[in-house]
Scaffold this motif. Sequence first.
Motif, short mmCIF file in Angstrom:
data_model
loop_
_atom_site.label_atom_id
_atom_site.label_comp_id
_atom_site.label_asym_id
_atom_site.label_seq_id
_atom_site.Cartn_x
_atom_site.Cartn_y
_atom_site.Cartn_z
N UNK A 260 -1.72 104.35 12.73
CA UNK A 260 -3.10 104.41 13.20
C UNK A 260 -4.04 103.74 12.20
N UNK A 261 -3.76 103.94 10.90
CA UNK A 261 -4.58 103.30 9.87
C UNK A 261 -4.47 101.78 9.97
N UNK A 262 -3.23 101.30 10.18
CA UNK A 262 -3.01 99.85 10.32
C UNK A 262 -3.73 99.32 11.55
N UNK A 263 -3.59 100.04 12.69
CA UNK A 263 -4.25 99.62 13.92
C UNK A 263 -5.77 99.63 13.77
N UNK A 264 -6.27 100.68 13.10
CA UNK A 264 -7.71 100.79 12.89
C UNK A 264 -8.20 99.66 12.00
N UNK A 265 -7.40 99.32 10.98
CA UNK A 265 -7.77 98.22 10.10
C UNK A 265 -7.83 96.90 10.85
N UNK A 266 -6.85 96.67 11.73
CA UNK A 266 -6.85 95.44 12.53
C UNK A 266 -8.06 95.41 13.46
N UNK A 267 -8.37 96.57 14.06
CA UNK A 267 -9.51 96.64 14.97
C UNK A 267 -10.82 96.35 14.23
N UNK A 268 -10.97 96.94 13.05
CA UNK A 268 -12.18 96.71 12.26
C UNK A 268 -12.30 95.24 11.85
N UNK A 269 -11.17 94.64 11.46
CA UNK A 269 -11.18 93.23 11.08
C UNK A 269 -11.53 92.34 12.27
N UNK A 270 -10.99 92.71 13.44
CA UNK A 270 -11.30 91.97 14.66
C UNK A 270 -12.78 92.07 15.00
N UNK A 271 -13.32 93.30 14.90
CA UNK A 271 -14.74 93.50 15.20
C UNK A 271 -15.62 92.77 14.20
N UNK A 272 -15.20 92.77 12.92
CA UNK A 272 -15.97 92.07 11.90
C UNK A 272 -15.99 90.57 12.19
N UNK A 273 -14.82 90.03 12.54
CA UNK A 273 -14.73 88.60 12.83
C UNK A 273 -15.56 88.24 14.06
N UNK A 274 -15.50 89.10 15.07
CA UNK A 274 -16.29 88.84 16.28
C UNK A 274 -17.79 88.93 15.99
N UNK A 275 -18.16 89.87 15.11
CA UNK A 275 -19.57 90.00 14.74
C UNK A 275 -20.06 88.75 14.01
N UNK A 276 -19.22 88.23 13.10
CA UNK A 276 -19.58 87.00 12.39
C UNK A 276 -19.69 85.84 13.37
N UNK A 277 -18.72 85.79 14.30
CA UNK A 277 -18.73 84.72 15.30
C UNK A 277 -19.99 84.79 16.16
N UNK A 278 -20.32 86.02 16.60
CA UNK A 278 -21.52 86.20 17.43
C UNK A 278 -22.78 85.82 16.66
N UNK A 279 -22.82 86.17 15.37
CA UNK A 279 -23.97 85.83 14.53
C UNK A 279 -24.12 84.31 14.40
N UNK A 280 -22.99 83.63 14.22
CA UNK A 280 -23.03 82.17 14.13
C UNK A 280 -23.51 81.56 15.45
N UNK A 281 -23.01 82.11 16.55
CA UNK A 281 -23.42 81.59 17.86
C UNK A 281 -24.92 81.81 18.09
N UNK A 282 -25.41 82.97 17.65
CA UNK A 282 -26.84 83.25 17.80
C UNK A 282 -27.67 82.28 16.96
N UNK A 283 -27.20 82.00 15.74
CA UNK A 283 -27.92 81.05 14.87
C UNK A 283 -27.91 79.66 15.48
N UNK A 284 -26.76 79.27 16.02
CA UNK A 284 -26.68 77.96 16.67
C UNK A 284 -27.60 77.91 17.89
N UNK A 285 -27.70 79.04 18.59
CA UNK A 285 -28.61 79.09 19.75
C UNK A 285 -30.05 78.85 19.33
N UNK A 286 -30.46 79.47 18.21
CA UNK A 286 -31.82 79.26 17.72
C UNK A 286 -32.03 77.80 17.32
N UNK A 287 -31.00 77.22 16.67
CA UNK A 287 -31.10 75.80 16.29
C UNK A 287 -31.21 74.92 17.53
#
Length: 421
Positions: A165-192
């Motif tokens: 469960x710790x491993x799965x949770x770690x993967x999920x958190x990493x996935x969410x972090x990466x998606x958050x970074x991706x979404x942030x980049x997309x939002x910045x590109x949208x403003x540009x």
Amino acid sequence: MKAFNRNILIIDCDSKVHEYVKEHLCGFNSTDALIVKNKLNYIEYSITSAYSGEEGLKLIDQAQSEGNPYSLVFIDLNIGNKNTYGVDVLLKSWEKHPHIEFVLWTAKKNFDWDDEVHRIGHSDKLLFMRKPVHRNVLKQIALSKTEKWNIKRETEEMIVNLELKVIERGKLLEEQRAKSIYASKMASLGEIAAGLAHELNNPLTVLQMSTQLINKKLSKILSEEDKKLLSYVDKISETGNRIGKIVSGLKGLLKEKSMDMQQLHSLDKIMKSVLNLTTQKFQFKKIQIDYTGDESIYISCYASEIAQVVLNLLTNSYDVLYDYDGNRNISIEIKNLGDFVNIYFKDTGPGLVIDEKEKVFQPFFTTKDVGKGTGLGLPISKNIIESHGGTIEVLSSFKGEGFQVVITLPSASSDKIKLAS
């Protein structure tokens, strides 16, 4: 919770010892049956008899292979009239099955256990005793030893599950972090993109109006032969229009979901807006895109998200076909299936092997070289399509078939389309 393991093995050449244990643990004193079961004070034991060390080792291996291991073994120190042979059997058993609880007993009076302790070592899985054992002591030993074995196994299983469960949770958190970074980049590109569209709109308008005025004025004063020069003015005008479409398409693609609305959209227009962004890039690398659309198909969606899915697929194919030696073709076809619409996407690249096909929608999995892919494009696309009530499936499963995907989305009813138009 699993049923407790109360399987007990007796390894002793004295049949009376077997009868004694079975009588007081199971209320049974016949030596004819090897396995006996009976409920006594809500405790049920399953007892097996072995009369030699070799037979005992064989039964231990067999029970383990059948998934029904012994939790407790009573063994005589001098089984088979061999001096301290019971210790040899115990140690051989622990080499393969280290979890078994043992009671090592002997009928010798005033026996000194020092040599046995030296050979075996101190262990919480071993108890030294002298026969005969009082019936109440026997019952308490059987209960505590089997209870301990089961508690240890449950604890080990809980630890393993917790680690998973710790491993799965770690993967999920990493996935969410990466998606958050991706979404942030997309939002910045949208403003540009929004700022870029605003800055370019005025000069593009001036450019287009100027070319129209030049075309109108020159067409009146140029000779028929010189009017060929007007084709260059037309090219300038067409280029301005193209720049306008690209900027508009980019702005729509990168629009934040909070700024977008889920409403009826022409799927054909969404597809063409993405193709307008990418056509020049693909043509430069001589990658042919064949698109078959259907202007009658509407879907209820966030247009920017569906466009993002299409762009992700095109980008993946571009990266594969960029330096590919074979045919460089991409085909996209929309088919109306009534309540649903299918988008068929196929490229002529090298395709996938079976294990890659199973992993393409897993976050961070990529077949691209290190540094060229994030492994998030297809997982994000899958989430987008499923959030719209659709599915996305990889069709190709063999190397050399190219990459083939079918996206299925609910189509809008004809009544809704009429209202929208």
